[in-house]
Design an enzyme around this catalytic site. Structure first.
Site, PDB file in Angstrom:
ATOM      1  N   SER A   9     -10.966  -1.198  -1.226  1.00 64.06           N
ATOM      2  CA  SER A   9      -9.710  -1.162  -0.461  1.00 64.06           C
ATOM      3  C   SER A   9      -9.962  -1.412   1.016  1.00 64.06           C
ATOM      4  O   SER A   9      -9.091  -1.912   1.729  1.00 64.06           O
ATOM      5  CB  SER A   9      -9.028   0.200  -0.615  1.00 64.06           C
ATOM      6  OG  SER A   9      -8.342   0.294  -1.825  1.00 64.06           O
TER       7      SER A   9
ATOM      8  N   HIS B 173      -3.997   5.996   3.212  1.00 65.66           N
ATOM      9  CA  HIS B 173      -4.616   4.754   2.741  1.00 65.66           C
ATOM     10  C   HIS B 173      -3.934   3.523   3.338  1.00 65.66           C
ATOM     11  O   HIS B 173      -4.604   2.586   3.811  1.00 65.66           O
ATOM     12  CB  HIS B 173      -4.553   4.719   1.218  1.00 65.66           C
ATOM     13  CG  HIS B 173      -5.391   3.672   0.570  1.00 65.66           C
ATOM     14  ND1 HIS B 173      -4.976   2.354   0.456  1.00 65.66           N
ATOM     15  CD2 HIS B 173      -6.612   3.736  -0.016  1.00 65.66           C
ATOM     16  CE1 HIS B 173      -5.912   1.670  -0.181  1.00 65.66           C
ATOM     17  NE2 HIS B 173      -6.924   2.468  -0.483  1.00 65.66           N
TER      18      HIS B 173
ATOM     19  N   ASP C 264       0.851  -1.197   0.000  1.00 67.30           N
ATOM     20  CA  ASP C 264       0.000   0.000   0.000  1.00 67.30           C
ATOM     21  C   ASP C 264       0.886   1.246   0.000  1.00 67.30           C
ATOM     22  O   ASP C 264       1.966   1.225  -0.596  1.00 67.30           O
ATOM     23  CB  ASP C 264      -0.933  -0.033   1.215  1.00 67.30           C
ATOM     24  CG  ASP C 264      -2.295   0.568   0.917  1.00 67.30           C
ATOM     25  OD1 ASP C 264      -2.357   1.782   0.657  1.00 67.30           O
ATOM     26  OD2 ASP C 264      -3.293  -0.163   0.926  1.00 67.30           O
TER      27      ASP C 264
END
Length: 777
Positions: free
Chosen positions: A568, A222, A149
């Site tokens: 996600s 994220h 990520d």
């Protein structure tokens, strides 16, 4: 010292990357050989890669400078800067499985209460419920989850190592240092961290270190969010900005270890809210290291804009090699819904995860001047003064050079609104082009007092909430139409937006998010995808303090936890459950874990009705949710599993007409048909007549058990399972059965529409359900 010398050795290459990146002739290609033969040392493999490059380059120096990555830990291949002609020459070699270009925009990121809603309760005393999944798995103790990520914010309490034991002896990874990241930032929770950007820099030039850290540290948010969703510690008294979703935050496997592989970076000259890029060569390097480092689960909240053939899909290639090492791979289905045939990560060795809602909402009603109250949702921390405000839609307050009849006139795009017309008003905008956050920013720039975001018809009833930069709320497509009708019905429309409140036990939940990508599977139509759905709408988890909650450059707010949406977010939910199952059942294969998650899934919402699709408000189907909404507590004791080995996947590739990745293995003349892969679901496309399908189940429940089959055939088809009764005498025993599907004449004459059904094995306690999708020619 060795680490320093290694970096010094690579310094000339790093200096060359920007020059090579702007070459008109060269592009980044991946040359893939498949499995290692096991006969050569790592340095010998890299020398082989140099020799291949020298065979198409003019000099040794040019060959060595062109090499970006040598993939040599688990699978054999390299990434290099090549001309199309050089790539073509290498592809002609017999030992080469595939050569394909790595494009910079090919992959992207697919962007608490969710675990409680899913049935995983964090009890303070482990012995309180011996049948509890967390008790059986010891909270995922010592299972290692690798997360590819944007990195990690190590100071978050979600990554504390307090009370955790020593790092598992099996771990072989490193803690790579860099900008604001030292070895001290790794601990007994974050046991390893690396970063990869040679592919990124070959396309975009040197990293702008004001936009991101040249290290595993997360400046996006994220990566911290996904890592904490999968395996964050139990942290009480946390909330998003404004106090929303207050409570205890926890990952699915709180005592699992985390290994961070930063492979996603900001796109130059774009705001982070517009997305990141994750180059294929960097992801493959991360996966190669993760497999060698000793991870047990891979969480990949990454995907493509469109499905890709397996031999041109880096995640599929890396995932296949991971599964050979019995690593469970969880990946996002993608955010390209509600259009059909859009899902990414369709390989049968990957768990493909869709996104659905949970039973928590953030209600912020809109009060219209006619007295009508419309229920909206938001997590903006700002409040309007208690009075009615003039209400307009965006096309009424456009700048003069914007055409109010244009299809984007209602979408509040940057620079479109007139401050003279919008000042002091609540502006109604429609979803479409641009970001939800960006539309609010435009209203604020134009002096608007507040902002109502109306869903398009495609978004339907899905309400993804945001921490907007002004008072705001979002409404469904049906309610958006009501507001527009009100605006057009009176000369002086007015409105007021109430401050939002968190509401639990919201109904109906779950429902399928409109954005979740859907099947059918266009790469392997015989494999039903996605596999499962999990919470992915409005998920609270850890965040970076190096970025704002909206990712807007103009937003200076800082938070420790944030609410965002996407597949996600659903992907790490399944990764966390996989870690719990790994801990509870160490001998289970990755296929058995996938089977347990799939066959135990649920189809009903908390109103006792079928899960619906937010985009249409109609019952959803297996092309949206796969086998259903995951139920972790059921998955720990599934009764039966559909197992598969690495050899089964090689046979599947043989039957698919693809080059096999193992240099020693040779495809048989007549491999089993692709639909006979021992999968927990079944798809039969473009079908007429009769088809017989084979399956095998393994008993992982009671030592002596009898299972009976129940069938709900797809409309217009008959389905018979033989034998209809399976008798097991011991755990681990396998039983074969066949599924015969027959099409009715009327059905076979129809167009290529799918019908759905189910076949279920039950012993009175376990219910082992598999979805079935069939279409006519």
């Amino acid at each position: 010292m060795a680490f320093i010398m290694k970096n010094i050795c690579f310094l000339p290459l790093l200096l060359l990357l920007p020059l090579l990146a702007f070459s008109v002739e060269t592009k980044v290609y991946i040359v893939y050989f498949g499995e290692h033969s096991g006969e050569k040392a790592l340095h010998e493999i890299e020398e082989d890669h140099h020799s291949y490059l020298f065979s198409v380059k003019k000099t040794q120096e040019e060959a060595r400078a062109s090499l970006l990555y040598s993939y040599k830990n688990i699978f054999n291949g390299f990434a290099a800067l090549l001309t199309p002609e050089e790539a073509s020459k290498l592809s002609e070699r017999e030992e080469v499985v595939s050569v394909f270009e790595s494009q910079p925009d090919k992959y992207s990121l697919q962007t608490t209460r969710s675990w409680e809603f899913s049935g995983v309760e964090n009890t303070k005393e482990w012995n309180s419920e011996k049948d509890n999944l967390l008790f059986k798995s010891k909270y995922g103790k010592d299972v290692i989850i690798g997360v590819l990520d944007t990195g990690v914010w190590p100071e978050s309490k979600s990554f504390s190592d307090e009370g955790m034991g020593p790092v598992p002896a099996s771990w072989k990874g490193i803690c790579q240092t860099g900008d604001n990241f030292t070895t001290k930032h790794c601990n007994r929770k974050i046991i390893g961290a690396r970063y990869y950007l040679k592919g990124y820099q070959s396309h975009y030039g040197p990293l702008n270190r004001t936009m991101d850290y040249l290290s595993p540290r997360d400046k996006d948010g994220h990566g911290s969010h996904t890592a904490s969703t999968a395996a964050g510690r139990i942290v009480p008294k946390v909330s998003a900005l404004g106090g929303f979703a207050y409570g205890t935050a926890s990952g699915g496997a709180p005592l699992a270890r985390l290994a961070i592989y930063k492979v996603c970076w900001p796109i130059p000259k774009k705001e982070k809210v517009e997305g990141n890029t994750c180059t294929e060569v960097d992801m493959l390097a991360g996966m190669d290291d993760a497999i060698a480092d000793g991870v047990h689960v891979l969480s990949l909240s990454l995907g493509t804009a469109k499905p890709l053939p397996y031999d041109q899909d880096g995640l599929a290639i890396g995932g296949l090699h991971a599964v050979k090492k019995n690593i469970v791979v969880s990946a996002s289905a993608g955010n390209s819904g509600p259009s059909p045939s859009t899902l990414s990560n369709p390989a049968p060795w990957i768990i493909t995860v869709g996104a659905s809602s949970m039973d928590r909402s953030f209600i912020a009603p809109v009060i219209l001047g006619n007295g009508m109250s419309i229920e909206g949702q938001t997590v903006t921390p700002y409040n309007l003064k208690r009075k009615m405000y003039p209400l307009v839609h965006a096309a009424q307050v456009l700048e003069r050079h914007f055409d109010p009849k244009n299809s984007t006139a209602m979408q509040c795009l940057p620079g479109s609104l007139s401050p003279e017309k919008a000042k002091g008003k609540i502006v109604f905008c429609l979803r479409g082009n641009g970001t939800r956050i960006g539309k609010g920013q435009e209203v604020k720039r134009a002096g608007g007092a507040g902002y109502i975001l109306g869903n398009s018809l495609a978004n339907g009833a899905e309400l993804a909430v945001d921490a907007h930069v002004l008072p705001a709320t979002g409404v469904t497509s049906d309610d958006a139409i009501k507001i527009l009708k009100y605006i057009n019905s009176t000369k002086k429309p007015t409105a007021y937006i109430r401050y939002a409140k968190t509401r639990l036990n919201y109904k109906p939940a779950p429902y399928m998010a409109a954005f979740t990508s859907r099947g059918p599977n266009v790469i392997s139509p015989d494999i039903l995808k996605p596999d499962i759905t999990a919470p992915g709408l409005n998920i609270l988890a850890a965040w970076t303090e190096g970025n704002s909650p909206t990712k807007l450059e103009s937003d200076t707010r800082v938070v420790k936890y944030n609410i965002i949406s996407g597949t996600s977010m659903s992907c790490p939910h399944v990764a966390g459950v996989a870690a719990l199952l790994k801990a509870a059942h160490p001998s289970w294969s990755s296929a058995a874990i996938r089977s347990a998650i799939m066959t135990s899934a649920g189809l009903l919402n908390n109103k006792g009705k079928l899960i619906t699709d937010a985009s249409k408000r109609t019952p959803a189907d297996p092309f949206q949710y796969g086998s259903g909404h995951f139920r972790p507590e059921k998955a720990v004791d599934p009764g039966l599993v559909y197992d598969a080995t690495h050899l089964d996947y090689l046979l599947f590739l043989c039957a698919s007409g693809l080059k096999v990745v193992d240099p020693v293995y040779k495809c048989p003349k007549n491999p089993p048909a692709t639909y006979n892969l021992n999968y927990p679901s079944l798809a039969i496309p473009k079908f007429s007549g009769t088809k017989l399908v084979k399956r095998t189940v393994t008993n992982v429940g009671g030592s002596k058990s009898v299972y009976f089959v129940r069938v709900k055939p797809p409309l217009g088809y008959s389905v018979k399972v033989f034998p209809p009764i399976l008798v097991f005498n011991h755990v681990g025993q396998q039983k074969n059965f066949t599924i015969t599907v027959k099409a009715n004449r009327k059905t076979s004459e129809k167009s290529n529409n799918y019908s759905f059904g189910w076949y279920t094995w039950t012993d009175g306690f376990h219910s082992v359900r598999s979805p079935l999708a069939v279409s006519s020619p």
